[in-house]
Motif scaffolding. Structure first.
Motif, short mmCIF file in Angstrom:
data_model
loop_
_atom_site.label_atom_id
_atom_site.label_comp_id
_atom_site.label_asym_id
_atom_site.label_seq_id
_atom_site.Cartn_x
_atom_site.Cartn_y
_atom_site.Cartn_z
N PRO A 34 14.12 43.50 23.98
CA PRO A 34 14.36 42.48 22.96
C PRO A 34 15.02 41.22 23.51
CG PRO A 34 15.01 44.65 22.16
CD PRO A 34 14.75 44.80 23.63
N LYS A 35 15.83 41.35 24.56
CA LYS A 35 16.50 40.18 25.12
C LYS A 35 15.49 39.19 25.71
CE LYS A 35 20.98 42.30 26.17
NZ LYS A 35 21.98 42.64 27.23
N PHE A 36 14.38 39.74 26.22
CA PHE A 36 13.32 38.87 26.75
C PHE A 36 12.72 38.04 25.62
CE2 PHE A 36 8.80 38.09 27.50
CZ PHE A 36 8.83 37.37 28.70
N VAL A 37 12.44 38.71 24.51
CA VAL A 37 11.86 38.02 23.34
C VAL A 37 12.81 36.94 22.84
CG1 VAL A 37 11.05 38.28 20.96
CG2 VAL A 37 10.51 40.04 22.67
N LYS A 38 14.07 37.29 22.67
CA LYS A 38 15.06 36.34 22.17
C LYS A 38 15.24 35.17 23.13
CE LYS A 38 19.80 36.06 20.42
NZ LYS A 38 21.06 36.81 20.13
N MET A 87 3.75 39.30 19.49
CA MET A 87 3.54 40.67 19.07
C MET A 87 4.06 41.56 20.19
SD MET A 87 0.13 42.79 17.87
CE MET A 87 -0.83 42.65 19.39
N VAL A 88 5.02 42.40 19.88
CA VAL A 88 5.59 43.30 20.87
C VAL A 88 4.87 44.64 20.82
CG1 VAL A 88 7.66 44.47 21.68
CG2 VAL A 88 7.85 42.21 20.63
N THR A 89 4.39 45.11 21.97
CA THR A 89 3.73 46.41 22.04
C THR A 89 4.26 47.18 23.24
OG1 THR A 89 1.71 45.45 21.11
CG2 THR A 89 1.49 47.58 22.17
N LYS A 115 14.83 41.06 14.81
CA LYS A 115 16.00 40.21 14.95
C LYS A 115 15.87 39.31 16.18
CE LYS A 115 18.40 41.56 11.39
NZ LYS A 115 18.65 40.64 10.24
N ALA A 116 15.13 39.78 17.17
CA ALA A 116 14.93 38.98 18.39
C ALA A 116 13.92 37.86 18.17
CB ALA A 116 14.45 39.89 19.53
N GLY A 117 13.10 37.99 17.10
CA GLY A 117 12.15 36.93 16.78
C GLY A 117 10.68 37.31 16.81
N ALA A 118 10.37 38.61 16.80
CA ALA A 118 8.97 39.05 16.84
C ALA A 118 8.20 38.60 15.59
CB ALA A 118 8.89 40.57 16.97
N PHE A 119 6.98 38.18 15.80
CA PHE A 119 6.04 37.81 14.73
C PHE A 119 5.50 39.07 14.08
CE2 PHE A 119 1.64 36.81 13.43
CZ PHE A 119 1.79 35.62 12.73
#
Length: 222
Positions: A147-151, A163-165, A180-184
């Motif tokens: 999640p830190k990568f996404v944020k 989209m996280v998979t 919360k990290a910002g995923a669509f």
């Protein structure tokens, strides 16, 4: 030809927030899984191009979904080359997903106005994918990047749709970290379809798991 256009497909993915990722060599099993997901609220489903003759199974499932799940956008995943992308688009894929970014696949998809969601593992890859016309990128593998990568990515590039998979689970705790990290939206596979449940044809379990995930996602967004 794709049943739904790019805007409609991306809208379905965002509205629900979750895209099931599944493969089975038996078309009848795949049909029942798609139906179970549809009854659970799913409106975008990624069929994985994994086994021999997977495209033949996909062709049967698409025809089934057109009748039994009329609002379902069927897509194809694990696509790494333009020829395979073209094959699935011809069979009715409404979107194409890959574990990696291949600009040649983007060209094929853009020509037919079909969304291409490539797997990206760095900020630069995400940027290159966006330059190639990818409206939605896949952060993969999610459980490795975290999640830190996404944020961290969303901070300088807030327009990015992710989209996280990989490692996504239908639990409130897991989904909270991603949204919360910002995923669509998220892509969810084995955790949604345990092998023992599929073997037992426990489709009610799949339907309930989808409903649970959507309830968590809705609460997170409100």
């Amino acid at each position: 030809m794709a049943k739904f256009g790019k805007t409609a497909v991306l809208g379905k993915m965002h509205a629900t927030g979750m895209v099931p990722v599944f493969y089975h060599k038996d078309a009848e099993v795949a049909k029942q899984v798609v139906k179970a997901c549809y009854e659970g609220g799913v409106r975008a489903f990624e069929f994985t191009n994994r086994g021999d003759f997977a495209h033949e199974v996909f062709a049967e499932v698409v025809k089934f979904a057109a009748v039994e799940c009329p609002e379902m956008a069927m897509g194809a995943g694990s696509i790494v080359d333009p020829a395979t992308a073209a094959l699935y688009i011809q069979l009715g894929a409404c979107f194409i997903v890959g574990p990696l970014f291949n600009p040649e696949v983007a060209k094929v998809c853009n020509r037919r106005l079909v969304p291409y969601t490539p797997g990206c593992g760095s900020v630069s890859e995400v940027g290159f994918a966006q330059e190639a016309g990818c409206d939605l990128v896949k952060v993969f593998p999610g459980d490795v990047l975290g999640p830190k990568f996404v944020k961290g990515l969303m901070a300088p590039m807030p327009w990015t749709n992710i989209m996280v998979t990989g490692g996504v689970e239908p639990t409130e705790e897991n989904l909270t970290t991603w949204f919360k990290a910002g995923a669509f939206c998220v892509g969810m596979g084995s955790k949604l379809f345990p092998k023992d449940r599929v073997a037992a044809q426990d489709w009610a379990y799949v339907t309930e798991k989808c409903k649970e995930a959507f309830e968590y996602i809705e609460r997170l967004r409100n």
